[in-house]
Design an enzyme around this catalytic site. Sequence first.
Site, PDB file in Angstrom:
ATOM      1  N   THR A 307       0.809  -1.215   0.000  1.00  0.00           N
ATOM      2  CA  THR A 307       0.000   0.000   0.000  1.00  0.00           C
ATOM      3  C   THR A 307       0.840   1.260   0.000  1.00  0.00           C
ATOM      4  OG1 THR A 307      -1.567  -1.282   1.317  1.00  0.00           O
ATOM      5  CG2 THR A 307      -1.998   1.066   1.098  1.00  0.00           C
ATOM      6  N   CYS A 308       2.034   1.181   0.595  1.00  0.00           N
ATOM      7  CA  CYS A 308       2.912   2.359   0.656  1.00  0.00           C
ATOM      8  C   CYS A 308       3.278   2.864  -0.736  1.00  0.00           C
ATOM      9  CB  CYS A 308       4.187   2.033   1.421  1.00  0.00           C
ATOM     10  SG  CYS A 308       3.930   1.458   3.112  1.00  0.00           S
ATOM     11  N   PHE A 309       3.306   1.951  -1.703  1.00  0.00           N
ATOM     12  CA  PHE A 309       3.796   2.316  -3.032  1.00  0.00           C
ATOM     13  C   PHE A 309       2.754   2.116  -4.141  1.00  0.00           C
ATOM     14  CE2 PHE A 309       7.240   0.407  -0.478  1.00  0.00           C
ATOM     15  CZ  PHE A 309       8.031   1.532  -0.303  1.00  0.00           C
TER      16      PHE A 309
END
Length: 340
Positions: A307-309
């Site tokens: 989700t961070c990227f």
Amino acid sequence: MEDTFSQLEQFHVTDLKKPMKVKFVGEEAVDQGGVTKEFFLLLMQKVLNPDYGMFEEHEEIRTMWFREQTFEDESKFASVGMLCGLAIYNFQIIDLRFPLVLYKKLLGSATSLIDLVDFSPAVLHSLEQLLQYEGDDFQETFSLAFEIVRERFEEPVVVELVPRGSSIPVNVDNREEYVAKYVDYLLNVSVQMQFTAFKAGFMRVFGNRRILELFQPEELMAMVVGNENYDWEELEKSTTYKDEYNPNHPTIRMFWDVFHEFTLEQKKKFLSYLTGSDRIPIQGMQSLKMYIQPVRGGENYLPVAHTCFNLLDLPVYTDKQRLCGKLLQAIDCTKGFGLI
């Protein structure tokens, strides 16, 4: 949640404007954006839950509003307001399902009858009928006084809209005043403490009133909650592929065939799985920028979202039905972070 509220109260106003980093106890993920997204999602789900006692849901259109009678004090509502301000400062969109009138009130705009359109359409319709009635038997038909019946802790309570309102009948001459008082009670008087604290918390973070004046209510709303102007074709066009994957790879073609056959709710769940939110930023779908890379191990593995990227690890599936089943299984598991 109580820990979050407690810490928010301790920060100086200048600290609240700094970039936010989140760490969940017991989880390994380093916050490069995705953990903050998850923090806001989980926290707002808890805060907005009617069982928590701060807000209530209007079932006819599923919007939220301040609960008139609550055991929570002003500081809790101020903390929720601060969270909204923090979301803007940290470029996060949050699931705050409030009607547009909340943002009008934050901007200091006066409320009116039309603001009930996404607050309570049924009440709006009833009050419009009252204003438009042309019969000679107005009082006999409506039998109203300057009062409103509200439910307080599951008991009906009569609230007078003006002093001695119960003894003042509503007639053709004063019906506009009655409607104005009715709307003012619903949107302002009944939740004055709750909203005043919420706004104070919001302004503690956002601070600059002159900047707020540049926004229209719709624009401020989009800054906080994003929008639902989905363009799934744009999402496909803007996706970047890594290693052996490319737009014409058989697995990628199957992926997009499956995705475009999803229902709207399934597509929104995938968006939440990939990005941490089922809504899109005010800049539009192209700003999401999704990445897909192959992962080894076999077709029994599930896809994994970083989700961070906005990065999707997609096994090299060779069967469309298997890909569909694995993807649906994956998007049903969207909470929590771990390092893969």
